[in-house]
Scaffold this motif. Structure first.
Motif, short mmCIF file in Angstrom:
data_model
loop_
_atom_site.label_atom_id
_atom_site.label_comp_id
_atom_site.label_asym_id
_atom_site.label_seq_id
_atom_site.Cartn_x
_atom_site.Cartn_y
_atom_site.Cartn_z
N GLN A 165 -20.23 -5.54 -21.78
CA GLN A 165 -21.24 -5.12 -20.81
C GLN A 165 -22.08 -3.97 -21.38
O GLN A 165 -23.29 -3.91 -21.17
N LEU A 166 -21.43 -3.07 -22.11
CA LEU A 166 -22.15 -1.96 -22.73
C LEU A 166 -23.16 -2.47 -23.73
O LEU A 166 -24.31 -2.03 -23.76
N GLN A 186 -30.76 -4.40 -22.78
CA GLN A 186 -31.60 -4.47 -21.59
C GLN A 186 -32.34 -3.15 -21.37
O GLN A 186 -33.52 -3.15 -21.05
N LYS A 187 -31.66 -2.04 -21.56
CA LYS A 187 -32.30 -0.72 -21.39
C LYS A 187 -33.41 -0.53 -22.42
O LYS A 187 -34.48 0.00 -22.10
N GLN A 188 -33.16 -0.99 -23.65
CA GLN A 188 -34.18 -0.85 -24.69
C GLN A 188 -35.42 -1.68 -24.35
O GLN A 188 -36.55 -1.25 -24.54
N THR A 229 -39.19 -0.22 -23.63
CA THR A 229 -40.35 -0.73 -24.36
C THR A 229 -41.44 -1.17 -23.40
O THR A 229 -42.62 -0.90 -23.63
N LEU A 230 -41.05 -1.84 -22.31
CA LEU A 230 -42.03 -2.25 -21.29
C LEU A 230 -42.75 -1.04 -20.70
O LEU A 230 -43.98 -1.05 -20.55
N HIS A 256 -40.59 -5.01 -11.97
CA HIS A 256 -39.75 -5.41 -13.11
C HIS A 256 -38.30 -4.99 -12.94
O HIS A 256 -37.51 -5.06 -13.88
N GLN A 257 -37.95 -4.50 -11.75
CA GLN A 257 -36.59 -4.08 -11.41
C GLN A 257 -36.05 -3.05 -12.41
O GLN A 257 -34.93 -3.13 -12.89
N ILE A 258 -36.90 -2.06 -12.68
CA ILE A 258 -36.52 -0.96 -13.57
C ILE A 258 -36.31 0.28 -12.71
O ILE A 258 -37.20 0.68 -11.97
#
Length: 143
Positions: A26-27, A33-35, A39-40, A71-73
């Motif tokens: 998961q990590l 996903q965080k990266q 970037t977005l 974008h569910q960020i």
């Protein structure tokens, strides 16, 4: 860790740190996903900066709220500022000051007559100062 120690199993490494194998995977998934999210956000910030180069971080963060939610960020203000700082996207503040003292002039320099002594009675020592006021035309000097 697994890349460094090939001979040790993943189960052993996870047990050393008190984590499960599932947590390990998961990590790794969250890291990618965080990266991608970062970037977005950076690309969106650069697009806004191309149109409005002097926009501040707080204003930009409020402008990006719809984009982030679409974008569910989930990124708070402090994380957003850290991201901008890492990528040199913060507005650099200008230093606004007036240079008022020029000790290297050819005019007479008067000696210090007070010589840091204490006044014994009222109105024994009088001092003055020069105030600089900046106007549209020239720098005015009031004595």
């Amino acid at each position: 860790m697994k890349e460094i120690y090939h001979e040790i199993s993943l189960t052993t490494i996870c047990a050393l740190f008190g984590r499960s194998r599932q947590g390990w995977y998961q990590l790794a998934e969250n890291k990618g996903q965080k990266q991608l999210q970062r970037t977005l956000v950076i690309e969106q910030v650069r697009q806004i900066k191309s149109e409005l180069p002097h926009i501040g971080g707080l204003k930009m963060h409020s402008m990006l709220q719809k984009f982030l939610s679409a974008h569910q960020i989930s990124m708070g203000r402090d994380a957003f500022f850290c991201l901008l700082k890492e990528n040199n996207l913060l507005v650099k503040p200008r230093r606004l000051y007036a240079r008022t003292t020029n000790s290297f002039h050819h005019f007479k320099k008067w000696p210090d007559l007070v010589q840091r002594r204490k006044a014994i009675m009222a109105e024994e020592i009088w001092v003055s100062d020069i105030t600089y006021l900046k106007t549209k035309k020239v720098l005015s000097i009031l004595v």
